[in-house]
Design a protein around this motif. Structure first.
Motif, PDB file in Angstrom:
ATOM      1  N   VAL A  60      49.629  40.399  59.153  1.00 46.39           N
ATOM      2  CA  VAL A  60      48.225  40.721  59.410  1.00 46.39           C
ATOM      3  C   VAL A  60      48.166  41.928  60.347  1.00 46.39           C
ATOM      4  CG1 VAL A  60      46.029  39.909  60.356  1.00 46.39           C
ATOM      5  CG2 VAL A  60      47.539  38.301  59.146  1.00 46.39           C
ATOM      6  N   LEU A  61      47.386  42.915  59.949  1.00 48.18           N
ATOM      7  CA  LEU A  61      47.109  44.068  60.800  1.00 48.18           C
ATOM      8  C   LEU A  61      45.656  43.986  61.234  1.00 48.18           C
ATOM      9  CD1 LEU A  61      47.752  46.873  62.050  1.00 48.18           C
ATOM     10  CD2 LEU A  61      47.107  47.877  59.836  1.00 48.18           C
ATOM     11  N   VAL A  62      45.417  44.019  62.536  1.00 47.99           N
ATOM     12  CA  VAL A  62      44.071  43.933  63.096  1.00 47.99           C
ATOM     13  C   VAL A  62      43.735  45.265  63.753  1.00 47.99           C
ATOM     14  CG1 VAL A  62      42.560  42.687  64.664  1.00 47.99           C
ATOM     15  CG2 VAL A  62      44.422  41.474  63.525  1.00 47.99           C
ATOM     16  N   LEU A  63      42.630  45.876  63.316  1.00 45.03           N
ATOM     17  CA  LEU A  63      42.171  47.145  63.876  1.00 45.03           C
ATOM     18  C   LEU A  63      40.723  46.986  64.309  1.00 45.03           C
ATOM     19  CD1 LEU A  63      43.621  49.496  61.109  1.00 45.03           C
ATOM     20  CD2 LEU A  63      44.643  49.004  63.336  1.00 45.03           C
ATOM     21  N   TRP A  64      40.362  47.587  65.429  1.00 45.60           N
ATOM     22  CA  TRP A  64      38.995  47.457  65.906  1.00 45.60           C
ATOM     23  C   TRP A  64      38.600  48.710  66.676  1.00 45.60           C
ATOM     24  CZ3 TRP A  64      43.268  45.143  67.835  1.00 45.60           C
ATOM     25  CH2 TRP A  64      43.526  45.255  69.205  1.00 45.60           C
ATOM     26  N   GLY A  65      37.284  48.919  66.782  1.00 46.63           N
ATOM     27  CA  GLY A  65      36.764  50.132  67.382  1.00 46.63           C
ATOM     28  C   GLY A  65      36.785  50.104  68.904  1.00 46.63           C
ATOM     29  N   ALA A  66      37.276  51.174  69.497  1.00 45.43           N
ATOM     30  CA  ALA A  66      37.358  51.261  70.954  1.00 45.43           C
ATOM     31  C   ALA A  66      35.982  51.300  71.602  1.00 45.43           C
ATOM     32  CB  ALA A  66      38.160  52.493  71.364  1.00 45.43           C
ATOM     33  N   GLN A  67      34.964  51.722  70.841  1.00 42.03           N
ATOM     34  CA  GLN A  67      33.601  51.757  71.369  1.00 42.03           C
ATOM     35  C   GLN A  67      32.770  50.547  70.930  1.00 42.03           C
ATOM     36  OE1 GLN A  67      34.490  55.188  69.711  1.00 42.03           O
ATOM     37  NE2 GLN A  67      35.613  55.177  71.640  1.00 42.03           N
ATOM     38  N   GLY A  68      33.416  49.544  70.353  1.00 46.34           N
ATOM     39  CA  GLY A  68      32.695  48.414  69.787  1.00 46.34           C
ATOM     40  C   GLY A  68      32.564  47.225  70.726  1.00 46.34           C
ATOM     41  N   VAL A  69      31.728  46.291  70.327  1.00 46.72           N
ATOM     42  CA  VAL A  69      31.471  45.080  71.105  1.00 46.72           C
ATOM     43  C   VAL A  69      32.678  44.149  71.103  1.00 46.72           C
ATOM     44  CG1 VAL A  69      29.995  43.026  71.254  1.00 46.72           C
ATOM     45  CG2 VAL A  69      28.995  45.253  70.679  1.00 46.72           C
ATOM     46  N   VAL A  70      33.377  44.075  69.988  1.00 44.57           N
ATOM     47  CA  VAL A  70      34.563  43.208  69.918  1.00 44.57           C
ATOM     48  C   VAL A  70      35.590  43.639  70.958  1.00 44.57           C
ATOM     49  CG1 VAL A  70      36.517  42.566  68.459  1.00 44.57           C
ATOM     50  CG2 VAL A  70      34.203  42.524  67.527  1.00 44.57           C
ATOM     51  N   HIS A  71      35.786  44.942  71.106  1.00 44.21           N
ATOM     52  CA  HIS A  71      36.731  45.452  72.101  1.00 44.21           C
ATOM     53  C   HIS A  71      36.268  45.120  73.512  1.00 44.21           C
ATOM     54  CE1 HIS A  71      39.752  48.013  73.927  1.00 44.21           C
ATOM     55  NE2 HIS A  71      38.810  48.712  74.551  1.00 44.21           N
ATOM     56  N   ALA A  72      34.961  45.213  73.740  1.00 47.44           N
ATOM     57  CA  ALA A  72      34.427  44.974  75.075  1.00 47.44           C
ATOM     58  C   ALA A  72      34.475  43.501  75.475  1.00 47.44           C
ATOM     59  CB  ALA A  72      32.992  45.489  75.158  1.00 47.44           C
TER      60      ALA A  72
END
Length: 301
Positions: free
Chosen positions: A242-254
């Motif tokens: 599994v590769l998980v990618l997420w936005g550095a400016q997103g709510v999930v990251h925060a």
């Protein structure tokens, strides 16, 4: 249909997956099969900036989830089973099998990534490897909800209200719902192709679309949590890479630690942030391709 202009090399298919339920898909390219699944409040049109490159290496199947786009929008039920991720995952398994693909890779965003999670959990023999975009597991996100998260993801709690209140409000101006929800994220509306925005608005205005969208979220807050907790209690884990990618400016990251949370439920997890907000395929297509393509092309030993 705007989708035709966005995907000129693809052919459209409507595939019956259950009595009275058909899934709209577009198919293009050649090579190993790759299933693409979109998020809220969108359709398969989210992939238009990465599809040409993916088609050079894969047979790409981009679907509209049930309740979304041009797929069927069956009425909900008291337990929201019609829109459980188990039912939506079964749809996608039926689509791929109808096209002759017993095993395939998955690239999925947002709600589609939750469907992909359930697809991999219920049918691990079918999913070779998968890329999940800008989510943590549903059970973790609900368990760790904070005021910051609730304010940013207000729609999670609006859409689960009993029918028909949220449906009525969305149906009053579907295009405004698209603009307000998508435009309130870190990048505003600037990252989106007007043709894609038009497609999202067209599809949300279709009969039953608002209800399907709400039922997706109602299921996530109920029956989907039951299924996820049953897996955790039984010690069932995702065995595929599994590769998980997420936005550095997103709510999930925060608000969350996606790698830590996915490693609670999967054995082989890697991942990182990308320089964008929530809508990864439209905000950072080149960066997504650069990170996801080698992973998807890798062959398991």
């Amino acid at each position: 249909m705007a989708s035709t202009a966005l995907f000129p090399a693809f052919r459209a298919r409507d595939i019956e997956v259950a009595p009275g339920v058909s899934i709209h898909a577009i198919v293009g390219g050649s090579g190993p099969p790759l299933l693409l699944l979109h998020g809220h409040p969108q359709t398969h049109a989210i992939w238009h900036r990465v599809a040409p490159a993916l088609c050079e290496r894969f047979t790409v199947v981009a679907c509209d989830l049930r309740g979304y786009g041009d797929s069927s929008k069956p009425p909900g039920d008291a337990e929201h089973t019609q829109y459980s991720k188990r039912a939506m995952a079964a749809d996608m398994l039926a689509v791929m099998r109808s096209l002759g693909f017993a095993r395939f890779r998955v690239l999925a965003h947002d709600r589609g990534a939750r469907v992909a999670h359930r697809l991999a959990a219920d049918h691990p023999q079918a999913v070779e490897r998968m890329v999940l975009l800008d989510i943590a597991p549903t059970v973790a996100m609900y368990a760790q909800t904070t005021e910051q998260f609730a304010r940013a993801y207000w729609h999670w709690f609006f859409l689960i209200q009993p029918s028909p209140l949220p449906e009525r409000l969305i149906e009053a101006d579907p295009a405004a719902y698209i603009r307000d929800v998508m435009g309130s994220r870190s990048g505003g509306l600037a990252p989106f192709d007007p043709r894609a925005l038009g497609e999202y608005a067209r599809c949300l205005a279709l009969p039953g679309a608002a209800h399907g969208l709400c039922e997706d979220y109602r299921a996530a807050a109920g029956i989907d949590l039951e299924h996820d907790r049953a897996d955790i209690a039984a010690g069932r884990r995702l065995p595929m890479p599994v590769l998980v990618l997420w936005g550095a400016q997103g709510v999930v990251h925060a608000c969350f630690d996606p790698l830590r949370e996915w490693r609670q439920v999967a054995d082989r997890v890697e991942g990182e942030t990308l320089p964008c907000g929530h809508y990864v395929p439209e905000e950072a297509p080149e960066q997504l391709l650069a990170r996801a393509m080698p992973f998807l092309l890798e062959a398991d030993a």
